[in-house]
Design an enzyme around this catalytic site. Structure first.
Site, PDB file in Angstrom:
ATOM      1  CB  THR A 125       8.987 -10.599  11.908  1.00 13.76           C
ATOM      2  OG1 THR A 125       8.727  -9.199  11.339  1.00 13.76           O
ATOM      3  CG2 THR A 125      10.140 -10.848  11.063  1.00 13.76           C
ATOM      4  NE  ARG A 126       7.884 -10.962  18.328  1.00 16.48           N
ATOM      5  CZ  ARG A 126       7.902 -10.478  19.527  1.00 16.48           C
ATOM      6  NH1 ARG A 126       6.731  -9.924  20.073  1.00 16.48           N
ATOM      7  NH2 ARG A 126       8.758 -10.127  19.914  1.00 16.48           N
ATOM      8  CE1 TYR A 127       8.429  -6.124  17.416  1.00 15.31           C
ATOM      9  CE2 TYR A 127       9.958  -7.714  16.541  1.00 15.31           C
ATOM     10  CZ  TYR A 127       9.313  -6.915  17.761  1.00 15.31           C
ATOM     11  OH  TYR A 127       9.750  -7.081  18.932  1.00 15.31           O
ATOM     12  CD  GLU A 128       6.331  -8.290   6.147  1.00 21.39           C
ATOM     13  OE1 GLU A 128       7.251  -7.666   5.854  1.00 21.39           O
ATOM     14  OE2 GLU A 128       5.720  -9.449   5.950  1.00 21.39           O
ATOM     15  CD  GLU A 165      16.335  -7.493  20.698  1.00 23.50           C
ATOM     16  OE1 GLU A 165      16.120  -6.360  21.207  1.00 23.50           O
ATOM     17  OE2 GLU A 165      16.034  -7.449  19.242  1.00 23.50           O
ATOM     18  CE  LYS A 175       6.935  11.637  21.539  1.00 22.58           C
ATOM     19  NZ  LYS A 175       7.104  11.881  22.764  1.00 22.58           N
ATOM     20  CG  ASP A 232       6.155  -0.759   9.475  1.00 22.43           C
ATOM     21  OD1 ASP A 232       6.949  -0.989  10.259  1.00 22.43           O
ATOM     22  OD2 ASP A 232       5.025  -0.107  10.186  1.00 22.43           O
ATOM     23  CG  ASP A 286      12.501   1.779  18.805  1.00 16.67           C
ATOM     24  OD1 ASP A 286      11.783   2.630  18.287  1.00 16.67           O
ATOM     25  OD2 ASP A 286      12.714   1.264  19.910  1.00 16.67           O
ATOM     26  CD  GLU A 295      17.372 -10.971  12.079  1.00 14.93           C
ATOM     27  OE1 GLU A 295      16.257 -10.681  12.652  1.00 14.93           O
ATOM     28  OE2 GLU A 295      17.438 -12.079  11.784  1.00 14.93           O
TER      29      GLU A 295
END
Length: 233
Positions: free
Chosen positions: A212-215, A90, A143, A175, A139, A65
Site C-alpha cells: 500500500t501507499r502507507y507501506e 473506514e 505517544k 512498521d 494509526d 478490512e
C-alpha cells in the site's frame, strides 16, 4: 420499553482531509449508498438488527478490512477473490472517495463499504461470520498516553473476536516496533494464536500481498514492515 440509542464513543482520528475533487464528490453521491450494507449506522438501525450477510454476498464467505486507507488492498483482494465478499470499514471520507474511484475502475462487485467507525459495524455483524480480517498500517498513535486509542486494545479486539469464525485468520501489518509489541501482547489475550514459527514468517509479506501507499512511505523513510498472522481460537 425504550429504544436503544447509539453508544457514546470517542473517536480520535480524522474524518475529513483536504477538499474533495469534483469526481470524488460524484463517487460519494452516486455510488456510496448502493455499496453500503443496509442498516449499518445506528441512526438507521437503532435496535442493532444483525446484517443479513447471506443476502448481501449470496452466501459467499465474508472478509473484513478495518481501516482501508485509500482502498488499494481492499480492491486487490476483491478482484483476486471473486468467490468471497469483503467489507471495508473506514471513517476518513477522503479515503472512502478514493476507494469508490478504484471500485469503478476495477469493476468489482463483491465489495461493501462502511464509511464509519469499525466498532459501529461490528455492533451489527452476527457472531462468527468473518472468515478473514485485515488490520493494515493502522494509526500508530505513537505517544504513550495515546496507546489506548490503538485498535489492538480490548475495546476493539473483543468485538472482533466475536464476529470472527473459529479458525479465521487475522492479518496485521505495521512498521512501528511498539505497535508490534502491543499487538503481540494484546491479540493473543483476546483469543488469537500467533502463527509465526520463524523470523521469515513476520518479515516476509503474504503471498497475495499488495504493498500500500502507507507501506511505500514507511520503506522510503527507512522503517521495517512487520507482517503478523493470527488464528482465532
Amino acid at each position: 420499553m425504550s429504544t436503544p440509542t447509539r453508544p457514546h464513543r470517542n473517536f480520535y482520528g480524522r474524518l475529513k482531509g483536504k477538499s474533495l475533487k469534483r469526481s470524488q464528490k460524484e463517487y460519494l453521491d452516486q455510488d456510496l449508498a448502493a455499496l453500503s450494507p443496509g442498516a449499518v449506522g445506528w441512526d438507521e438501525n437503532p435496535q442493532r438488527v444483525p446484517l443479513d450477510l447471506a443476502a448481501l454476498f449470496d452466501d459467499r464467505p465474508v472478509w473484513l478490512e478495518i481501516g482501508f486507507g485509500g482502498g488499494e488492498h481492499l480492491v486487490h483482494q476483491a478482484a483476486s477473490n471473486p468467490d468471497i465478499g469483503i467489507i471495508g470499514a473506514e471513517p476518513y471520507i477522503n479515503g472512502v472517495a478514493m476507494l469508490l474511484g478504484k471500485i469503478r475502475r476495477a469493476g468489482v462487485s463483491n465489495l461493501a463499504v462502511h464509511p464509519g467507525d469499525a466498532r459501529d459495524l461490528m455492533d451489527v455483524l452476527p457472531d462468527g461470520v468473518i472468515q478473514r480480517a485485515f488490520l493494515l498500517y493502522p494509526d500508530p498513535w505513537p505517544k504513550k498516553r495515546h496507546h489506548r486509542r490503538r485498535f489492538v486494545t480490548p475495546e476493539h479486539l473483543g468485538p472482533l473476536h466475536r464476529v470472527m469464525a473459529p479458525g479465521a485468520v487475522l492479518r496485521v501489518a505495521t512498521d512501528i516496533p511498539d505497535y508490534v509489541r502491543q499487538t503481540l501482547e494484546q491479540v493473543p489475550r483476546a483469543g488469537f494464536r500467533w502463527l509465526a514459527e520463524r523470523p521469515a514468517d513476520w518479515r516476509t509479506p503474504w503471498d497475495d500481498w499488495l504493498s500500500t501507499r502507507y507501506e511505500q512511505k514507511a520503506l522510503r523513510e527507512g522503517r521495517v514492515p512487520h507482517y503478523l498472522t493470527f488464528r482465532r481460537r
